[in-house]
Design a protein around this motif. Structure first.
Motif, short mmCIF file in Angstrom:
data_model
loop_
_atom_site.label_atom_id
_atom_site.label_comp_id
_atom_site.label_asym_id
_atom_site.label_seq_id
_atom_site.Cartn_x
_atom_site.Cartn_y
_atom_site.Cartn_z
N ARG A 178 -2.92 -6.22 -9.74
CA ARG A 178 -2.82 -7.74 -9.86
C ARG A 178 -1.50 -8.07 -9.11
NH1 ARG A 178 -7.17 -9.77 -12.06
NH2 ARG A 178 -5.77 -11.15 -12.97
N VAL A 179 -1.32 -7.45 -8.00
CA VAL A 179 -0.16 -8.00 -7.39
C VAL A 179 -0.27 -8.30 -5.91
CG1 VAL A 179 2.42 -7.82 -6.65
CG2 VAL A 179 1.62 -7.16 -8.98
N ALA A 180 0.09 -9.09 -5.40
CA ALA A 180 -0.21 -9.36 -3.68
C ALA A 180 0.98 -9.54 -2.93
CB ALA A 180 -1.22 -10.43 -3.53
N PHE A 181 0.86 -8.75 -1.76
CA PHE A 181 1.92 -9.23 -0.51
C PHE A 181 1.00 -9.47 0.78
CE2 PHE A 181 3.87 -6.33 -3.81
CZ PHE A 181 4.89 -6.90 -4.13
N TYR A 182 1.99 -9.91 1.74
CA TYR A 182 1.42 -9.91 2.99
C TYR A 182 1.15 -8.53 3.52
CZ TYR A 182 2.45 -15.08 3.19
OH TYR A 182 2.35 -16.48 2.91
N ASN A 183 0.26 -8.47 4.52
CA ASN A 183 -0.14 -7.20 4.71
C ASN A 183 0.94 -6.44 5.71
OD1 ASN A 183 -0.47 -8.40 7.39
ND2 ASN A 183 -2.79 -8.51 7.25
N ASP A 184 2.07 -7.19 6.11
CA ASP A 184 3.13 -6.53 6.98
C ASP A 184 4.15 -6.50 6.04
OD1 ASP A 184 3.63 -9.22 7.17
OD2 ASP A 184 3.34 -9.35 9.21
N LYS A 216 7.84 2.26 -4.57
CA LYS A 216 7.52 1.91 -6.03
C LYS A 216 6.36 1.09 -6.13
CE LYS A 216 12.32 3.24 -7.61
NZ LYS A 216 13.31 2.78 -8.58
N MET A 217 6.65 0.08 -5.42
CA MET A 217 5.63 -1.04 -5.57
C MET A 217 4.29 -0.75 -5.02
SD MET A 217 5.61 -4.15 -6.61
CE MET A 217 7.11 -4.77 -6.81
N LYS A 218 4.25 0.40 -4.17
CA LYS A 218 2.93 0.99 -3.70
C LYS A 218 2.14 1.40 -4.70
CE LYS A 218 0.35 4.00 -1.13
NZ LYS A 218 0.23 5.64 -1.51
N GLU A 219 2.86 1.92 -5.82
CA GLU A 219 2.18 2.42 -6.70
C GLU A 219 1.29 1.67 -7.65
OE1 GLU A 219 2.00 5.94 -6.97
OE2 GLU A 219 3.10 5.81 -5.07
N GLN A 220 1.67 0.32 -7.50
CA GLN A 220 1.07 -0.83 -8.17
C GLN A 220 -0.20 -1.06 -7.79
OE1 GLN A 220 2.10 -0.90 -11.29
NE2 GLN A 220 2.96 -2.84 -11.25
N LYS A 221 -0.46 -0.68 -6.53
CA LYS A 221 -1.84 -0.74 -5.75
C LYS A 221 -2.01 -2.40 -5.40
CE LYS A 221 -4.27 3.19 -7.50
NZ LYS A 221 -4.15 3.89 -6.39
N PRO A 222 -1.16 -2.82 -4.71
CA PRO A 222 -1.39 -4.35 -4.38
C PRO A 222 -2.36 -4.75 -3.53
CG PRO A 222 0.56 -3.29 -3.23
CD PRO A 222 0.22 -2.21 -4.20
N ALA A 357 6.00 -2.12 10.68
CA ALA A 357 5.53 -0.96 10.70
C ALA A 357 5.79 0.13 9.43
CB ALA A 357 5.67 -0.20 12.09
N LYS A 358 6.86 -0.19 9.25
CA LYS A 358 7.57 1.07 8.02
C LYS A 358 6.66 0.23 6.76
CE LYS A 358 10.48 3.65 6.06
NZ LYS A 358 10.20 5.26 6.16
N PHE A 359 6.67 -1.08 6.43
CA PHE A 359 5.98 -1.46 5.27
C PHE A 359 4.38 -0.87 5.20
CE2 PHE A 359 3.45 -4.33 2.94
CZ PHE A 359 3.91 -4.62 1.89
N LYS A 360 3.94 -0.87 6.45
CA LYS A 360 2.39 -0.61 6.54
C LYS A 360 2.41 0.90 6.47
CE LYS A 360 0.78 -4.55 9.58
NZ LYS A 360 0.51 -4.80 11.12
N ALA A 361 3.35 1.52 7.01
CA ALA A 361 3.21 3.08 6.73
C ALA A 361 3.37 3.58 5.30
CB ALA A 361 4.28 3.75 7.59
N ILE A 362 4.24 2.64 4.66
CA ILE A 362 4.35 2.83 3.22
C ILE A 362 3.04 2.66 2.43
CG2 ILE A 362 5.97 2.43 1.17
CD1 ILE A 362 8.18 2.08 2.86
N MET A 363 2.69 1.66 2.64
CA MET A 363 1.55 1.01 1.88
C MET A 363 0.16 1.95 2.13
SD MET A 363 2.03 -1.13 -0.43
CE MET A 363 3.60 -2.17 -0.81
N GLN A 364 0.20 2.61 3.29
CA GLN A 364 -0.95 3.35 3.70
C GLN A 364 -0.92 4.91 3.46
OE1 GLN A 364 -1.72 2.00 8.05
NE2 GLN A 364 -2.09 0.03 7.24
N GLY A 365 0.35 5.15 3.22
CA GLY A 365 0.62 6.60 3.03
C GLY A 365 0.17 7.25 1.84
#
Length: 365
Positions: A178-184, A216-222, A357-365
């Motif tokens: 239920r949380v959102a961020f820019y894709n980068d 940690k935020m990635k675990e929230q499935k944003p 690139a680092k943000f995307k790698a974390i979110m896609q990892g």
């Protein structure tokens, strides 16, 4: 997504051009003896949704009414148009757009590459504040047009105990999905550094605290998206909170959604956007592209354009949009910037691609 501490406090010499002379001729070297031939249209790259609608109301439509020149808005994302413009200039071809509405950081990359036209001869620059001047660059290869804050926007019903006080509050299990961020991750890297226990002065040398917090935020499935997505997600009830530019939250609120925004204790990123012209345009098209930007920094255009975006402009004396006077997302005085995070353009230009690139790698990892 820079500015000096007193960037909004001092007017450059001279007064703003009056409304009757907004499209005055430019006293440039080699200027035309009379107005050059008008192109059928000029192409302005823009963001979609409320962003392009506000630009259309405040700048493009009035420009067309004054000049008869149609304005076409190219909604290609700024990061996608950049290599196309660079390639055209490098190869001596006419660029695919006349004007790029761009983040100041992206625009600075283009300026440092030498593909931008100097805009120092725009008459209306005389009536702008320090915010209009790109910091660390000679002349005006870019004209900044307003500032903005990446706020924490939220649904009050999802936070019955009041506004979230910290970005850490978004780690609450009930907010999963239920949380959102820019894709980068733009706008979130710096507050994440603080929320992760790091220091802003360690940017860019040690940003591990930011990456740890983002993990940690990635675990929230944003949800990850771009400007138009945030407004849609809030309107559809798909998210309860987001790190987004206040404009997107304001658009949803204006459309009847119960929405609020805040500056958490770790702070929020403050940045600017601007307009610039790529080299290689035919002389007459360059002339009218400059006239468009000159009009965009007039009080007449800024009042309507930025009322639509809910953002503070670069011309003094603008009337704040309804409900935004004194709002933390609408800084106009030096004290308003106390809890806003400002990182130099140079640091952002040198590191932003790696951060994305680092943000995307974390979110896609």
């Amino acid at each position: 997504m820079k500015q000096t501490i007193n960037r909004r406090s001092v007017l450059r010499a001279g007064l703003a051009t009056s409304g009757a002379a907004l499209l005055a001729s430019f006293p440039r070297a080699g200027a035309f003896a009379q107005e050059p031939e008008k192109p059928t249209e000029i192409i302005v790259r823009a963001w979609g949704g409320e962003w392009v609608e506000a630009l259309k109301r405040g700048v493009s439509d009035p420009f067309t009414a004054k000049t008869g020149i149609s304005v076409r808005h190219d909604l290609t994302e700024d990061n996608e148009i950049q290599p196309k413009v660079w390639a055209a200039v490098d190869q001596g071809r006419v660029p695919p757009i006349h004007i790029n509405w761009d983040t100041t950081t992206n625009a600075t990359k283009s300026a440092l590459r030498g593909v931008t036209v100097d805009l120092s001869d725009l008459p209306n620059l005389a009536g702008t504040t320090d915010l209009a001047k790109p910091v660390g660059l000679d002349g005006y290869p870019i004209v900044n047009t307003y500032g903005y804050v990446y706020v924490l926007a939220y649904r009050p019903e999802a936070f019955p105990n009041g506004a979230p006080k910290s970005w850490k509050d978004l780690l609450d299990p009930r907010l999963k999905g239920r949380v959102a961020f820019y894709n980068d991750g733009i706008g979130f890297h710096f507050p994440a550094q603080v929320a992760g226990g790091g220091k802003l002065e360690d940017i860019p040398g040690n940003m591990q605290p930011a990456w740890d917090f983002i993990a940690k935020m990635k675990e929230q499935k944003p949800l990850l998206g771009e400007d138009p997505d945030f407004t849609t997600w809030f309107q559809n009830g798909e998210i309860d909170a987001a790190c987004t530019i206040s404009t997107n939250a304001l658009a949803a609120k204006r459309n009847g959604i119960n929405l609020a925004w805040t500056i958490p204790e770790e702070g929020c990123k403050f940045d600017t956007d601007g307009l610039w012209i790529p080299k290689g345009l035919p002389e007459n098209e360059l002339y009218w592209a400059k006239e468009y930007i000159n009009f965009a920094i007039s009080k007449e255009a800024q009042q309507v354009w930025l009322d639509g975006l809910g953002l503070p402009g670069v011309v003094p004396g603008l009337t704040p949009p309804e409900g935004l006077a004194g709002d933390p997302s609408y800084p106009t005085k030096e004290e308003d910037f106390k809890h806003l995070i400002r990182i130099s353009s140079k640091v952002q230009v040198e590191n932003e691609s790696d951060w994305f690139a680092k943000f995307k790698a974390i979110m896609q990892g």
